[in-house]
Design an enzyme around this catalytic site. Structure first.
Site, PDB file in Angstrom:
ATOM      1  NE  ARG A  50      -2.827   0.407   3.406  1.00 36.82           N
ATOM      2  CZ  ARG A  50      -2.082   0.672   4.496  1.00 36.82           C
ATOM      3  NH1 ARG A  50      -1.403   1.808   4.586  1.00 36.82           N
ATOM      4  NH2 ARG A  50      -2.024  -0.180   5.487  1.00 36.82           N
TER       5      ARG A  50
ATOM      6  CE1 TYR B  50     -17.557  10.962 -15.401  1.00 37.90           C
ATOM      7  CE2 TYR B  50     -17.148  10.805 -13.044  1.00 37.90           C
ATOM      8  CZ  TYR B  50     -17.495  10.215 -14.237  1.00 37.90           C
ATOM      9  OH  TYR B  50     -17.768   8.877 -14.274  1.00 37.90           O
TER      10      TYR B  50
ATOM     11  CG  ASP C 166     -11.026  15.570 -14.630  1.00 40.64           C
ATOM     12  OD1 ASP C 166     -10.359  15.042 -15.544  1.00 40.64           O
ATOM     13  OD2 ASP C 166     -12.011  15.019 -14.091  1.00 40.64           O
TER      14      ASP C 166
ATOM     15  CE  LYS D  86     -14.024   7.502 -18.129  1.00 36.31           C
ATOM     16  NZ  LYS D  86     -14.355   8.752 -17.464  1.00 36.31           N
TER      17      LYS D  86
END
Ligand SMILES: *Cc1c(COP(=O)(O)O)cnc(C)c1O
Length: 396
Positions: free
Chosen positions: A46, A98, A170, A195
């Site tokens: 992690r 978004y 973004d 994307k």
């Protein structure tokens, strides 16, 4: 080095230990310490894993930053960045943001005491007017979804800097190939790597980059503490996708421009949104701050009935949410990404019942146009069968 080379060789793209041609998937959660007095570079996955680190170094490099972070999804990346803020802080956020970003702000962060004002960030005066004494951040997305409104990044980043706000951008739609917000003054860039960066509709992932050391340390503490890291298999898939980002976008954007021009001239299409069209309101700004117009366009057919016929008739694009893949994807914002927005608000933003968004893939552009042509012809047959005008009034 130019982008095409940097995307392959900008950071170490071979395994340092074996020379393997791709970074191996280090499928390990923990790392043996050979000497507890001299801890190794990695201890627990992690906190750090060589596969994830390779991807994180690459996104930092491509965005012109120093520190990169990979998250379990674009929303995990966005939400983790929002954890930089505290109860009582206020954010100014692009109104066309978004849908998932809107939801995390209004349903979750609001409960934790972070306040938000949504504004049209294409209007710098509206942004200025929304800034309060407790405003700490400005969150932008350009071009916006689905009508591709363009926000002036350099102008707003300098305005934010003067007021001591962090600017977060973004950059999912354009990727660092076409637009590098950190170089225009932004503090943090976020991505849905689901994307264009991943590019193959086969992985959900998020990325963050910054060049500021203090922010880098804070973001690392959040990533490690909150723990929404990207798994190593998915890190490998994103790196695999990234290698062809430039080549994919070259082809898809060129096809998108051709399709936008063709749709714009088509009598059955009311209106086309693509920043590459000179009559788009953001065309000149986009040309100044980005090196391309990307592979996403929207077009309006005037009614839901005609949308329905077209979606039934098209054979090549997926009819789906998402974008940025090797295959073209046709989305219906009114019932998909923007379904939860009140109808009146949708209409005000141009998200009519006739609007479709097309993310152009790598199919032959002539085949895509032929497919759209036969699907548009089907909508014309419906219109004449119902004795209605096939061309409603577009309002340019
Ligand atoms: C898809 C998307 C997101 C969210 O990313 P996920 O990977 O789906 O969590 C954020 N911003 C933009 C612009 C997107 O298109």
């Amino acid at each position: 080095m130019n982008f095409a080379t940097r995307v392959l060789h900008g950071t170490s793209s071979i395994d340092r230990v074996t020379g393997a041609s791709s970074i191996p998937i280090y499928q390990a959660s923990t790392f043996h310490q050979f000497d507890i007095d001299q801890p190794g570079e990695y201890d627990y996955a992690r906190s750090g894993n060589p596969t994830r680190q390779a991807l994180e170094e690459m996104i930092a490099h491509l965005e012109g930053g120093k520190y990169g972070f990979a998250f379990a999804s674009g929303m995990a990346a966005v939400s983790s960045v929002f954890l930089l803020f505290s109860a009582g802080d206020h954010l100014v956020v692009a109104e066309d943001v978004y849908g998932g970003t809107y939801r995390v702000l209004t349903n979750i962060l609001s409960r934790l005491g972070v306040q938000v004002t949504f504004v049209d960030t294409t209007d710098p005066e509206a942004v200025q007017a929304a800034i309060q004494s407790n405003t700490r951040g400005l969150y932008l997305e350009t071009p916006s979804n689905p009508t591709l409104k363009v926000t002036d990044l350099a102008l707003l980043c300098s305005l934010a800097r003067d007021k001591g706000l962090l600017t977060i951008v973004d950059n999912t739609f354009l990727t660092p190939y076409y637009q590098r917000p950190l170089e225009l003054g932004a503090d943090i860039v976020v991505h849905s790597a689901t994307k264009f960066i991943g590019g193959h509709s086969d992985v959900v992932a998020g990325l963050v980059a910054t060049r500021d050391e203090r922010l880098g340390k804070q973001l690392y503490a959040i990533q490690n503490g909150f723990g929404s890291i990207l798994g190593v298999q998915d890190c490998w898939l994103v790196m695999r996708g990234l290698k062809t980002l430039k080549t994919r976008l070259d082809v898809s954007s060129q096809s998108a421009a051709a399709i936008a021009r063709w749709l714009d001239a088509h009598p059955l299409v009311d209106r086309v949104y693509y920043t590459g069209l000179p009559e788009h309101q953001g065309h000149y700004l986009q040309t100044r701050q980005a090196s391309g117009h990307g592979a996403v366009l929207s077009f309006d057919l005037g009614s839901r009935e005609r949308v329905k016929i077209l979606l039934d008739a098209v054979k090549l694009p997926l009819v789906a949410v998402s974008l940025g893949a090797v295959e073209s994807i046709l989305s219906y914002p009114a019932q998909m990404s923007h379904a939860s927005m009140p109808p009146e608000e949708r209409r005000q933003r141009g998200i009519t019942d006739g609007l479709l968004r097309l993310s152009v893939g790598l199919e032959d552009v002539d085949d895509l146009i032929a497919d759209l042509e036969q699907a548009l012809a089907a909508t014309a047959r419906y219109a004449s069968a119902n004795n209605t005008s096939s061309k409603s009034c577009g309002n340019w």
